[in-house]
Design a protein around this motif. Structure first.
Motif, PDB file in Angstrom:
ATOM      1  N   UNK A   1       0.816  -1.224   0.000  1.00 51.44           N
ATOM      2  CA  UNK A   1       0.000   0.000   0.000  1.00 51.44           C
ATOM      3  C   UNK A   1       0.847   1.270   0.000  1.00 51.44           C
ATOM      4  N   UNK A   2       2.153   1.109  -0.194  1.00 51.78           N
ATOM      5  CA  UNK A   2       3.042   2.263  -0.261  1.00 51.78           C
ATOM      6  C   UNK A   2       2.984   2.867  -1.668  1.00 51.78           C
ATOM      7  N   UNK A   3       2.569   4.110  -1.775  1.00 51.02           N
ATOM      8  CA  UNK A   3       2.399   4.780  -3.066  1.00 51.02           C
ATOM      9  C   UNK A   3       3.694   4.812  -3.862  1.00 51.02           C
ATOM     10  N   UNK A   4       4.825   4.849  -3.184  1.00 51.69           N
ATOM     11  CA  UNK A   4       6.114   5.010  -3.859  1.00 51.69           C
ATOM     12  C   UNK A   4       6.769   3.675  -4.232  1.00 51.69           C
ATOM     13  N   UNK A   5       6.146   2.581  -3.883  1.00 49.29           N
ATOM     14  CA  UNK A   5       6.718   1.263  -4.197  1.00 49.29           C
ATOM     15  C   UNK A   5       5.990   0.669  -5.403  1.00 49.29           C
ATOM     16  N   UNK A   6       6.604   0.662  -6.585  1.00 48.09           N
ATOM     17  CA  UNK A   6       5.916   0.163  -7.788  1.00 48.09           C
ATOM     18  C   UNK A   6       5.783  -1.363  -7.764  1.00 48.09           C
ATOM     19  N   UNK A   7       4.901  -1.866  -8.610  1.00 44.53           N
ATOM     20  CA  UNK A   7       4.799  -3.302  -8.838  1.00 44.53           C
ATOM     21  C   UNK A   7       5.892  -3.691  -9.832  1.00 44.53           C
ATOM     22  N   UNK A   8       6.717  -4.660  -9.471  1.00 44.78           N
ATOM     23  CA  UNK A   8       7.860  -5.010 -10.317  1.00 44.78           C
ATOM     24  C   UNK A   8       7.901  -6.515 -10.575  1.00 44.78           C
ATOM     25  N   UNK A   9       8.629  -6.877 -11.644  1.00 49.63           N
ATOM     26  CA  UNK A   9       8.832  -8.291 -11.960  1.00 49.63           C
ATOM     27  C   UNK A   9       9.748  -8.944 -10.932  1.00 49.63           C
ATOM     28  N   UNK A  10       9.496 -10.199 -10.678  1.00 39.18           N
ATOM     29  CA  UNK A  10      10.406 -10.950  -9.835  1.00 39.18           C
ATOM     30  C   UNK A  10      11.763 -11.078 -10.535  1.00 39.18           C
ATOM     31  N   UNK A  11      12.822 -11.099  -9.760  1.00 42.89           N
ATOM     32  CA  UNK A  11      14.155 -11.255 -10.338  1.00 42.89           C
ATOM     33  C   UNK A  11      14.475 -12.722 -10.622  1.00 42.89           C
ATOM     34  N   UNK A  12      13.721 -13.623  -9.996  1.00 47.56           N
ATOM     35  CA  UNK A  12      13.933 -15.055 -10.182  1.00 47.56           C
ATOM     36  C   UNK A  12      13.114 -15.537 -11.384  1.00 47.56           C
ATOM     37  N   UNK A  13      13.772 -15.692 -12.536  1.00 45.87           N
ATOM     38  CA  UNK A  13      13.065 -16.039 -13.784  1.00 45.87           C
ATOM     39  C   UNK A  13      12.419 -17.417 -13.704  1.00 45.87           C
ATOM     40  N   UNK A  14      12.937 -18.295 -12.850  1.00 44.74           N
ATOM     41  CA  UNK A  14      12.344 -19.642 -12.755  1.00 44.74           C
ATOM     42  C   UNK A  14      10.899 -19.590 -12.270  1.00 44.74           C
ATOM     43  N   UNK A  15      10.537 -18.525 -11.574  1.00 47.52           N
ATOM     44  CA  UNK A  15       9.154 -18.383 -11.101  1.00 47.52           C
ATOM     45  C   UNK A  15       8.183 -18.090 -12.237  1.00 47.52           C
ATOM     46  N   UNK A  16       8.721 -17.725 -13.396  1.00 49.02           N
ATOM     47  CA  UNK A  16       7.880 -17.309 -14.530  1.00 49.02           C
ATOM     48  C   UNK A  16       7.446 -18.480 -15.415  1.00 49.02           C
ATOM     49  N   UNK A  17       8.016 -19.665 -15.198  1.00 47.35           N
ATOM     50  CA  UNK A  17       7.821 -20.779 -16.128  1.00 47.35           C
ATOM     51  C   UNK A  17       6.348 -21.098 -16.359  1.00 47.35           C
ATOM     52  N   UNK A  18       5.562 -21.114 -15.296  1.00 44.36           N
ATOM     53  CA  UNK A  18       4.152 -21.468 -15.425  1.00 44.36           C
ATOM     54  C   UNK A  18       3.234 -20.269 -15.176  1.00 44.36           C
ATOM     55  N   UNK A  19       3.791 -19.079 -15.270  1.00 48.34           N
ATOM     56  CA  UNK A  19       3.007 -17.871 -15.017  1.00 48.34           C
ATOM     57  C   UNK A  19       2.085 -17.572 -16.200  1.00 48.34           C
ATOM     58  N   UNK A  20       0.861 -17.206 -15.891  1.00 45.49           N
ATOM     59  CA  UNK A  20      -0.129 -16.865 -16.916  1.00 45.49           C
ATOM     60  C   UNK A  20       0.298 -15.656 -17.738  1.00 45.49           C
ATOM     61  N   UNK A  21       1.087 -14.756 -17.118  1.00 48.23           N
ATOM     62  CA  UNK A  21       1.393 -13.467 -17.740  1.00 48.23           C
ATOM     63  C   UNK A  21       2.797 -13.402 -18.331  1.00 48.23           C
ATOM     64  N   UNK A  22       3.463 -14.543 -18.494  1.00 44.85           N
ATOM     65  CA  UNK A  22       4.857 -14.511 -18.949  1.00 44.85           C
ATOM     66  C   UNK A  22       4.998 -13.914 -20.347  1.00 44.85           C
ATOM     67  N   UNK A  23       3.977 -14.085 -21.202  1.00 41.42           N
ATOM     68  CA  UNK A  23       4.056 -13.515 -22.553  1.00 41.42           C
ATOM     69  C   UNK A  23       3.965 -11.994 -22.512  1.00 41.42           C
ATOM     70  N   UNK A  24       3.196 -11.476 -21.571  1.00 46.02           N
ATOM     71  CA  UNK A  24       3.086 -10.020 -21.433  1.00 46.02           C
ATOM     72  C   UNK A  24       4.424  -9.443 -20.977  1.00 46.02           C
ATOM     73  N   UNK A  25       5.112 -10.196 -20.130  1.00 45.88           N
ATOM     74  CA  UNK A  25       6.369  -9.704 -19.551  1.00 45.88           C
ATOM     75  C   UNK A  25       7.577  -9.907 -20.466  1.00 45.88           C
ATOM     76  N   UNK A  26       7.411 -10.683 -21.554  1.00 49.98           N
ATOM     77  CA  UNK A  26       8.515 -10.943 -22.485  1.00 49.98           C
ATOM     78  C   UNK A  26       9.697 -11.610 -21.789  1.00 49.98           C
ATOM     79  N   UNK A  27       9.396 -12.444 -20.822  1.00 51.87           N
ATOM     80  CA  UNK A  27      10.473 -13.120 -20.128  1.00 51.87           C
ATOM     81  C   UNK A  27      10.991 -14.270 -20.984  1.00 51.87           C
ATOM     82  N   UNK A  28      12.300 -14.319 -21.218  1.00 58.90           N
ATOM     83  CA  UNK A  28      12.914 -15.391 -21.986  1.00 58.90           C
ATOM     84  C   UNK A  28      13.255 -16.519 -21.028  1.00 58.90           C
ATOM     85  N   UNK A  29      12.629 -17.681 -21.218  1.00 61.72           N
ATOM     86  CA  UNK A  29      12.843 -18.818 -20.334  1.00 61.72           C
ATOM     87  C   UNK A  29      13.731 -19.840 -21.005  1.00 61.72           C
ATOM     88  N   UNK A  30      14.653 -20.402 -20.296  1.00 63.57           N
ATOM     89  CA  UNK A  30      15.540 -21.425 -20.845  1.00 63.57           C
ATOM     90  C   UNK A  30      14.811 -22.758 -20.931  1.00 63.57           C
TER      91      UNK A  30
END
Length: 998
Positions: free
Chosen positions: A969-998
């Motif tokens: 709820x902090x106005x100055x803290x943006x919503x950001x991508x996780x730095x751990x790309x392995x968490x993106x493998x089964x994420x619904x939104x990975x195509x929106x984020x353009x995350x390149x998965x190995x």
């Protein structure tokens, strides 16, 4: 450049104009007829004369024989009647069984007559081959080896099945003659029959046309009947043939493009056989061979090249053609056309079969085919209702109600839906009409036409409403209304292709209904569906245009006798040019060769000729092909015509004036694909307003507050950007309909079954004797069945389940039984609660603001024999479970692991439930455990090695939770991508984020 048709018109002298009325000019296609007529008019401007007869070969055959080619459906029904008269044993006793066989047989009859084959001799040979195959298979060597022994086989030795099979082929020759006799008596005919009749008419000089000369223009591969006609007319000095050829294939004996024409030149050396011969290798010509890696990419390449040519060289659109060897590229090509193409003329017509309206027709018929029950007690397959509702036309009719329908479908996932309950939700009149039960094929066809008419009226009304709004802004012509006559009135609502398409579709259905009406009682609804689909494959919705204006867009065979300066051919691939080698016939290849009938070799030669003929007078040629391999390893190979042309040009070396160039076009690769700029969403006032829904402040009603679940908190911990997409932007993954019990359903059903079984034990001491009856399979089946009924996976009994659902049912039964068996080992224990919907709990994130949280605790019990006394907070899990094992870490470090690593999300949720329970029951000693249902044999996985959870640990858990919520709820803290790309493998939104998965 003087085209072939212009040269034909130039051959006519002024003196000949007065005798043209006694001539006929015959072309392979109607397009050639149209252009020759215009050219002759232009050539003889300001002169008065009677025009000649100008026709396509198909029209000419009907004109001379005074018979029309009958509708294929009518012919098939007539053939069936004749067949049944000869097949006394009724091997194909229904039209449904006969249909597919009859279609091929009718095609064979047509070819037999076009190629003047002795049907008796042919079918006698086929019978003998089939007789051998029935014993020894279709291997050619085996057939030759035992051919000499065929007379040894006696009728007594043949099995009954073989005799039935052979009998069909024994009577085909008789059926052929009887069928033709029946058609003559009814004044019906198929095309080949008219060709054979035409041969006899000309031979006996009984054509009664009054024509002195008949000019055949631009033909290539003649059938035997057409050859015989030319033979006869040449002898009678009544025929003249103009052949359009080129030295490139006429002087090379191996070249398949000249396969037929070289023979005709030798056969007919008469002056009446006139050869318009060119030498394309001596003409200035630029040929570009272009490779791309996507089928649709060809249209974009063609559009780009057109843009450049029009802007740079000012090519004339009317002298430019876009040839589509693959007609499925028509719409993509039209959409891709550049803005500087001002006019187009599409001669192909849009295939009706590719339109969602045809899909809707099939869906409506499928509803009837798969329906069970009668009248209002009818049941429809859920998958059919779902597909029906997804059709674009139905979605448009449903309008704002469609989300309600779709949500209803998701909640009613079972095999069948009753008509009455469907109508309670699907309230649109047209939709309800579409679901009315029909019994016979006749009823289905009438019902289908009525629905299409209703659809037309719906779109007409929609169009009129739009027109009325436009009329207030600027005057327009009044739009004609649809009248309620038996047939739709031929309204042309300008600017509305949807209405035009539906109108043509209805008209085609009515024509089909009239053709089939006398025989519709003979067919089933399933066969009606097949017949309609095959019939609609021939329906092309016409485009308006001028044959002499604008860019010409056409199919490959439509280009016969036509010439263009600028030539673009798409899909110059093997399998398109030439087409795949498929001959749908009962006549074997060897017999086709023996009886001079066409094979795939002749088919290839025909395509080769038309390919080179298109190139003959062109100045700029673009041959575009797709190199991408398709499914099963097909496609991706350029046409052999390209390689053949390249070799011919290179062989001539410097003597050739053709300049050939090969290029490759690929899709541009986005820059820095591996290192996209990290995505972050800044918290704007609008976003904070949405977050405000989760906050409680003084004066705000508690019922207006939204609560955070452990899943939502876990999502934020995993990736705050994913939390934004899911809970703030509300970008939900579209839940697709499935009548199967999916993984998420399995978990819910297990939870509910355990609740049903254990609810009566609440606040009681559960013993081994109390649990053993729960192992009764009948009892467990009844409990699971009640949940399946509630969830509408079944209608009456679990016995309705089939296939995958039955397997899942047995898995659920096994899981529940295993839990009970394991609990018997834990007994005795006290059940304090099951599926406890914990009251909302709050965390204060600042002086004036609270955040509410809640959750459902699957089970709270108290083992009586446990060494460490305390309540167990148990969470059932059907998914993956991984727990962090505390070793040297302090309690603070240990609990922080569950906040930092999503691998331990099952443990995080268990602690969340423990914290919720602790906040409401702070005097209790509690433990937390997970019933991992995939590993039931290992029992309950207890956190902290079955030790009590210290109050200090839960307080630290609350502090960490508060920190994360303050950050959220902090106005100055943006919503950001996780730095751990392995968490993106089964994420619904990975195509929106353009995350390149190995």
């Amino acid at each position: 450049m003087q085209t072939f048709i212009q040269q034909l018109a130039a051959e006519i002298s002024d003196e000949e104009l007065q005798v043209l009325r006694k001539r006929a000019y015959i072309f392979p296609t109607r397009r050639g007829v149209l252009l020759f007529t215009k050219e002759l008019t232009k050539r003889s401007k300001n002169k008065t004369f009677w025009p000649p007869l100008i026709m396509s070969i198909q029209d000419f055959v009907e004109y001379v024989t005074r018979r029309k080619v009958s509708d294929p459906m009518t012919l098939l029904f007539e053939l069936y009647e004749v067949y049944m008269q000869h097949d006394k044993d009724e091997h194909l006793d229904t039209f449904d069984k006969f249909y597919a066989w009859g279609e091929v047989l009718l095609k064979d009859f047509d070819e037999i007559d076009k190629y003047l084959v002795d049907a008796n001799a042919l079918y006698e040979d086929i019978y003998e081959i089939k007789e051998i195959e029935s014993w020894f298979g279709a291997d050619e060597e085996a057939i030759q080896a035992i051919q000499q022994f065929r007379n040894v086989l006696s009728g007594e030795e043949k099995t009954h099945l073989q005799q039935k099979f052979l009998h069909i082929w024994q009577i085909v020759g008789e059926v052929y003659h009887a069928f033709k006799q029946r058609l003559r008596s009814k004044k019906l005919a198929y095309e080949g029959m008219l060709y054979r009749s035409l041969v006899n008419l000309f031979k006996e000089n009984r054509d009664r046309t009054g024509l002195n000369e008949i000019y055949f223009c631009g033909f290539n591969a003649l059938s035997n009947a057409e050859e015989e006609i030319l033979d006869t007319l040449f002898e009678q000095k009544r025929a003249v043939a103009y052949w359009d050829v080129d030295k490139i294939y006429m002087e090379n004996e191996w070249h398949e493009a000249g396969m037929f024409l070289r023979r005709y030149k030798e056969k007919w050396p008469t002056e009446r056989s006139r050869w318009i011969e060119g030498d394309m290798l001596q003409d200035e010509k630029n040929v570009q061979i272009i490779q791309t890696i996507q089928s649709m990419g060809q249209t974009k390449i063609a559009a780009d090249l057109l843009t450049k040519e029009i802007d740079a060289t000012h090519i004339k659109e009317a002298k430019t053609v876009l040839v589509l060897a693959d007609e499925n590229l028509l719409l993509p090509s039209l959409y891709a056309l550049p803005s500087n193409v001002t006019e187009t003329n599409v001669t192909m017509g849009y295939p009706a079969f590719n339109n969602p309206l045809c899909q809707l027709m099939n869906l409506l018929i499928d509803l009837q085919i798969n329906r069970s029950g009668k009248g209002e007690n009818s049941y429809y397959k859920n998958e059919n209702i779902n597909a029906f509702l997804k059709n674009p036309y139905i979605q448009n009719i449903a309008g704002d109600d469609y989300p309600v329908y779709y949500d209803w479908m998701l909640k009613n996932r079972r095999r069948y839906l009753g008509l009455e309950e469907i109508k309670e939700t699907l309230t649109q009149d047209l939709i309800q009409t579409a679901l009315e039960p029909q019994i016979l094929a006749k009823d289905v066809l009438e019902h289908l036409i009525q629905i299409m008419r209703d659809l037309f009226e719906f779109y007409l009304k929609e169009h009129q409403n739009k027109a009325e709004k436009i009329q207030k802004l600027s005057p327009t012509e009044k739009i004609p209304e649809l009248t309620t006559t038996e047939k739709p009135v031929e309204n042309e609502v300008e600017g509305n292709p949807e209405l035009d398409f539906i109108f043509h579709f209805i008209k085609h259905l009515i024509d089909f209904q009239e053709n089939i009406a006398p025989n519709i009682h003979k067919i089933s609804i399933a066969l009606l569906r097949r017949m309609l689909n095959e019939n609609l494959k021939t329906l092309k919705i016409p485009f308006t245009g001028d044959a002499q204006k604008g860019l010409q867009i056409m199919g490959f065979l439509e280009t016969r006798t036509l010439d263009f300066e600028n030539l673009f051919i798409l899909s110059v691939n093997e399998g398109q040019l030439p087409t795949e080698r498929k001959i749908n016939s009962f006549i074997p290849y060897n017999l086709r060769k023996t009886f001079s009938m066409p094979t795939f070799e002749e088919q290839d030669a025909i395509y080769c000729y038309h390919f080179y003929r298109l190139l003959q007078r062109a100045k700029k040629v673009y041959l575009i092909y797709d190199s991408e391999a398709k499914a099963q390893g097909t496609g991706g190979e350029k046409s052999r015509f390209i390689g053949q042309l390249s070799r011919l040009i290179k062989r001539r070396g410097n003597t050739s004036k053709i300049r050939i160039e090969e290029k490759m076009y690929g899709l541009p690769v986005p820059a820095n694909t591996a290192q996209h700029t990290p995505i972050q969403v800044i918290k704007t006032p609008a976003i904070m307003e949405k977050l405000e829904n989760y906050l409680y402040r003084k004066g705000k009603q508690k019922e207006d507050i939204q609560y955070f679940s452990p899943t939502a908190i876990g999502t934020y911990l995993d990736c705050s950007l994913r939390f934004y997409f899911r809970y703030i932007a509300r970008l939900y993954e579209l839940e697709d309909y499935s009548e199967h019990i999916e993984a998420v359903d399995l978990g819910d059903i297990v939870h509910q079954t355990m609740e049903l079984l254990y609810r009566s034990f609440t606040h009681k001491t559960v013993t081994e004797e109390m649990l053993k009856p729960l192992l009764n399979e009948g009892l467990l089946t009844a409990r699971i069945e009640s949940i399946l009924l509630e969830k509408k996976f079944i209608k009456e009994s679990f016995k309705e389940l089939t296939g995958r659902n039955m397997i899942t049912f047995n898995i659920i039964l096994k899981i529940v039984k295993s839990v009970v068996q394991k609990d018997i080992e834990y007994a005795p224990f006290i059940v304090h609660s099951v599926e406890n919907r914990a009251k909302q709990e709050w965390i204060q994130i600042n002086e004036s603001t609270l955040v509410f949280l809640n959750g459902i605790i699957d089970r709270v019990d108290e083992p009586l024999n446990d060494e460490v006394k305390g309540l167990r907070i148990i969470d059932y899990k059907t998914g993956k479970v991984e727990l962090f094992k505390q070793r040297k870490e302090s309690d603070e470090e240990y609990i922080e692991k569950y906040f930092a690593d999503p691998r331990y999300k099952a443990g995080f949720q268990a602690y969340f439930y423990a914290w919720l329970y602790y906040k409401q029951n702070s005097t209790q000693n509690i433990k937390a455990g997970i019933y991992h249902l995939k590993e039931i044999n290992k029992g309950i996985k207890m956190l902290r090695n079955n030790q009590l959870i210290d109050q200090s640990l839960l307080i630290h858990f609350e502090d960490l939770l508060r920190e994360k919520l303050q950050e959220l709820f902090n106005f100055d803290a943006p919503f950001v991508q996780t730095e751990d790309v392995t968490r993106c493998e089964f994420c619904t939104y990975k195509d929106i984020c353009f995350r390149k998965l190995n």
